[in-house]
Motif scaffolding. Sequence first.
Motif, mmCIF file in Angstrom:
data_model
loop_
_atom_site.group_PDB
_atom_site.id
_atom_site.type_symbol
_atom_site.label_atom_id
_atom_site.label_comp_id
_atom_site.label_asym_id
_atom_site.label_seq_id
_atom_site.Cartn_x
_atom_site.Cartn_y
_atom_site.Cartn_z
ATOM 1 N N TRP A 211 0.821 -1.214 0.000
ATOM 2 C CA TRP A 211 0.000 0.000 0.000
ATOM 3 C C TRP A 211 0.854 1.262 0.000
ATOM 4 C CZ3 TRP A 211 -4.651 -0.301 -1.641
ATOM 5 C CH2 TRP A 211 -5.380 -1.473 -1.468
ATOM 6 N N GLY A 212 2.043 1.197 0.564
ATOM 7 C CA GLY A 212 2.934 2.348 0.515
ATOM 8 C C GLY A 212 3.369 2.669 -0.905
ATOM 9 N N ALA A 213 3.683 1.626 -1.674
ATOM 10 C CA ALA A 213 4.068 1.845 -3.070
ATOM 11 C C ALA A 213 2.908 2.427 -3.864
ATOM 12 C CB ALA A 213 4.538 0.527 -3.689
ATOM 13 N N ALA A 214 1.704 1.897 -3.644
ATOM 14 C CA ALA A 214 0.525 2.405 -4.362
ATOM 15 C C ALA A 214 0.282 3.876 -4.039
ATOM 16 C CB ALA A 214 -0.698 1.577 -3.999
ATOM 17 N N SER A 215 0.448 4.241 -2.770
ATOM 18 C CA SER A 215 0.236 5.625 -2.361
ATOM 19 C C SER A 215 1.263 6.561 -2.998
ATOM 20 C CB SER A 215 0.304 5.729 -0.834
ATOM 21 O OG SER A 215 0.173 7.066 -0.405
ATOM 22 N N MET A 216 2.525 6.135 -3.050
ATOM 23 C CA MET A 216 3.563 6.979 -3.647
ATOM 24 C C MET A 216 3.351 7.155 -5.146
ATOM 25 S SD MET A 216 7.121 6.125 -1.618
ATOM 26 C CE MET A 216 6.957 4.339 -1.566
ATOM 27 N N VAL A 217 2.846 6.126 -5.814
ATOM 28 C CA VAL A 217 2.526 6.254 -7.229
ATOM 29 C C VAL A 217 1.548 7.412 -7.439
ATOM 30 C CG1 VAL A 217 1.357 5.181 -9.197
ATOM 31 C CG2 VAL A 217 2.980 3.846 -7.852
ATOM 32 N N CYS A 218 0.495 7.428 -6.632
ATOM 33 C CA CYS A 218 -0.533 8.476 -6.762
ATOM 34 C C CYS A 218 0.058 9.859 -6.493
ATOM 35 C CB CYS A 218 -1.682 8.199 -5.797
ATOM 36 S SG CYS A 218 -2.596 6.669 -6.138
ATOM 37 N N MET A 219 0.774 10.011 -5.386
ATOM 38 C CA MET A 219 1.296 11.318 -5.002
ATOM 39 C C MET A 219 2.289 11.859 -6.026
ATOM 40 S SD MET A 219 -0.487 11.723 -2.397
ATOM 41 C CE MET A 219 -1.437 10.663 -1.280
ATOM 42 N N GLN A 220 3.165 11.003 -6.508
ATOM 43 C CA GLN A 220 4.202 11.485 -7.419
ATOM 44 C C GLN A 220 3.631 11.821 -8.794
ATOM 45 O OE1 GLN A 220 8.154 10.157 -7.007
ATOM 46 N NE2 GLN A 220 7.682 8.730 -5.367
ATOM 47 N N PHE A 221 2.672 11.046 -9.256
ATOM 48 C CA PHE A 221 2.037 11.393 -10.529
ATOM 49 C C PHE A 221 1.276 12.716 -10.427
ATOM 50 C CE2 PHE A 221 1.740 6.888 -12.559
ATOM 51 C CZ PHE A 221 3.084 6.979 -12.894
ATOM 52 N N ILE A 222 0.655 12.965 -9.263
ATOM 53 C CA ILE A 222 -0.049 14.238 -9.079
ATOM 54 C C ILE A 222 0.934 15.406 -9.118
ATOM 55 C CG2 ILE A 222 -1.338 15.629 -7.414
ATOM 56 C CD1 ILE A 222 -2.756 13.043 -6.556
ATOM 57 N N VAL A 223 2.093 15.257 -8.451
ATOM 58 C CA VAL A 223 3.114 16.311 -8.485
ATOM 59 C C VAL A 223 3.563 16.555 -9.924
ATOM 60 C CG1 VAL A 223 5.456 16.959 -7.784
ATOM 61 C CG2 VAL A 223 3.918 15.874 -6.134
ATOM 62 N N GLY A 224 3.813 15.470 -10.650
ATOM 63 C CA GLY A 224 4.242 15.604 -12.033
ATOM 64 C C GLY A 224 3.202 16.282 -12.908
ATOM 65 N N ILE A 225 1.934 15.922 -12.706
ATOM 66 C CA ILE A 225 0.850 16.510 -13.512
ATOM 67 C C ILE A 225 0.704 18.001 -13.230
ATOM 68 C CG2 ILE A 225 -1.653 16.518 -13.837
ATOM 69 C CD1 ILE A 225 -1.548 13.452 -13.369
ATOM 70 N N ILE A 226 0.754 18.364 -11.937
ATOM 71 C CA ILE A 226 0.657 19.789 -11.592
ATOM 72 C C ILE A 226 1.809 20.564 -12.216
ATOM 73 C CG2 ILE A 226 0.748 21.464 -9.714
ATOM 74 C CD1 ILE A 226 -0.623 19.384 -7.937
ATOM 75 N N GLY A 227 3.021 19.999 -12.108
ATOM 76 C CA GLY A 227 4.188 20.677 -12.654
ATOM 77 C C GLY A 227 4.133 20.819 -14.164
ATOM 78 N N ALA A 228 3.546 19.808 -14.839
ATOM 79 C CA ALA A 228 3.506 19.824 -16.298
ATOM 80 C C ALA A 228 2.377 20.686 -16.850
ATOM 81 C CB ALA A 228 3.349 18.396 -16.828
ATOM 82 N N THR A 229 1.395 21.022 -16.009
ATOM 83 C CA THR A 229 0.249 21.810 -16.485
ATOM 84 C C THR A 229 0.192 23.155 -15.782
ATOM 85 O OG1 THR A 229 -1.164 20.647 -14.872
ATOM 86 C CG2 THR A 229 -1.091 19.761 -17.122
ATOM 87 N N ALA A 230 -0.456 23.194 -14.629
ATOM 88 C CA ALA A 230 -0.649 24.473 -13.935
ATOM 89 C C ALA A 230 0.662 25.093 -13.488
ATOM 90 C CB ALA A 230 -1.574 24.274 -12.732
#
Length: 556
Positions: free
Chosen positions: A379-398
């Motif tokens: 579950w820790g790996a699954a959670s980090m996947v979500c958080m890091q993709f969100i950081v990447g998406i924010i950085g790449a867009t907004a």
Amino acid sequence: MPGGGVIPVTGTTDINRVEAPVTVKAYLIVAFAAFGGIFFGYDTGWMGGVLGMDYFINQYTGLEYPNVKFPGDTTSDAYKAYKKAFVVPQWEQSLTTSILSAGTFFGAIMAGDIADMIGRRMTIIMGCFIFTVGGILETASTGVGVMSAGRIIAGFGVGFISAIVILYMSEIAPKKVRGAVVAGYQFCITIGILLANCVVYATQHRRDTGSYRIPIAVQFAWALILGTGLAILPESPRYFVKKGKLDRAATSLASVRGCPVDSEYIQDELAEIIANHEYEMSILPETSYWGSWLQCFSGSISKPSSNLRRTILGILMQMMQQLTGINFIFYFGTVFFQQLGTISNPFLISLITTLVNVLSTPFSFVMVEKLGRRKILIWGAASMVCMQFIVGIIGATAGKASAHNPAAVKAMIAFICLNIVSFATTWGPAAWIVIGEIFPLTIRSRGVGLSTASNWFWNCIIAVITPYLVADQPHSAKLGSNVFFMWGGLCCISFLFAFFLVPETKGLSLEQVDKMLEETTPRTSSKWKPHETFAQTMNLAEKHIEVPVGTKTETV
């Protein structure tokens, strides 16, 4: 027994009596040993901050301070361009950060052999001494040459400490709380990072060598405290069993458990350790030096209990921990936050992320024993996947024009902090716990050493490549926040690794872990329950083992 004598040690058939009761003394011993994590964490924390200090940049590059070159001008394009170029070159960032990990890699591999020769305690003490020599060179350095030499020597010491502290703690910690107390090692790592960031924050504006020498010199205190403390703590009883010194094993076990040496609890636990060692030796008898190294890679890769499978598991476990990208945040966080443009004090943000790391880690003390190692890794790996993709998406867009979008930068920092929470409560501590539990006594010191070396190898690789991945300089990939897509993708692999390959070791003695791996698979391991002791398996429950006890070792 005032004149000395022997204690007839008899094994037990009761699976609930293979370990003496938990005492406050056992807690205190392993808690102090966990202090070794301070070394790892403090080094991770101070290097990233020092690389961003004006004085350090000025001394190592010869570049003039921006406010001196452009007095009273902080808004012109010329000032901003110069400020952007006022950094330590990529190759120096890469070298000075990664070279310690290179030394630590070799130190961790060597530590296993040395720990089997002179003991776990003395190997850690030796590591403290070597680290001090390296620290002296780091503190005295005024250029990249001496700094690099000091860091590689200090790395050897940290390699000894990081590998053998985990081994020592795993071998003496009570099984019911072993996960929690070994997680204390990770907690000390986070404290070390926090302390380093606090010292760096306090000295960042100094315009003298104290700006970086003070953070480096503080490390000497950790070496003194750990080395002095280990000198008076007992040696691992499992080390003495491996060396055939059963009298000293009995004394050491009595000291660790806080019981008389002739206590039935001590007899039962010692017999189980001896029986397990005899069982392992019947499968893999003593051989030559190189033959004993080859034992780490014996057996079938498809069999969970084989030494090859365990060694690969330990090496990959530590590799996956590093590839979560957590050390990118702590090594290069200050530099990364400076690049976002809208943050007025990147040092403060780095300090906040470090504080989040420290405050989150204690939750793992409960989680690792209640939920288990396997579950929190998945579950820790699954959670980090979500958080890091969100950081990447924010950085790449907004956040693409981050200098004009402070709200996007704040959101990125928030999810970076949530990613740290996910790591600190799962992969941070659990990876260390698992490598301390999965190896049989015959190869345990080398197995833990190889696993720890893997941690430092990938730590080194990350330290080498990261400046070239994110820096906004020529000949760089200039990924910026897009690097979090890479870390998130690697966490997907960590998720699959934990699901298919990591067994559940919660609540088992180290000897019972051996039996579990023989009788189950990782995916079904959480359902396995002990059903017999090794004393039964080796017929030691039916005969006495005479352990000599002298006048000085009767009770502790």
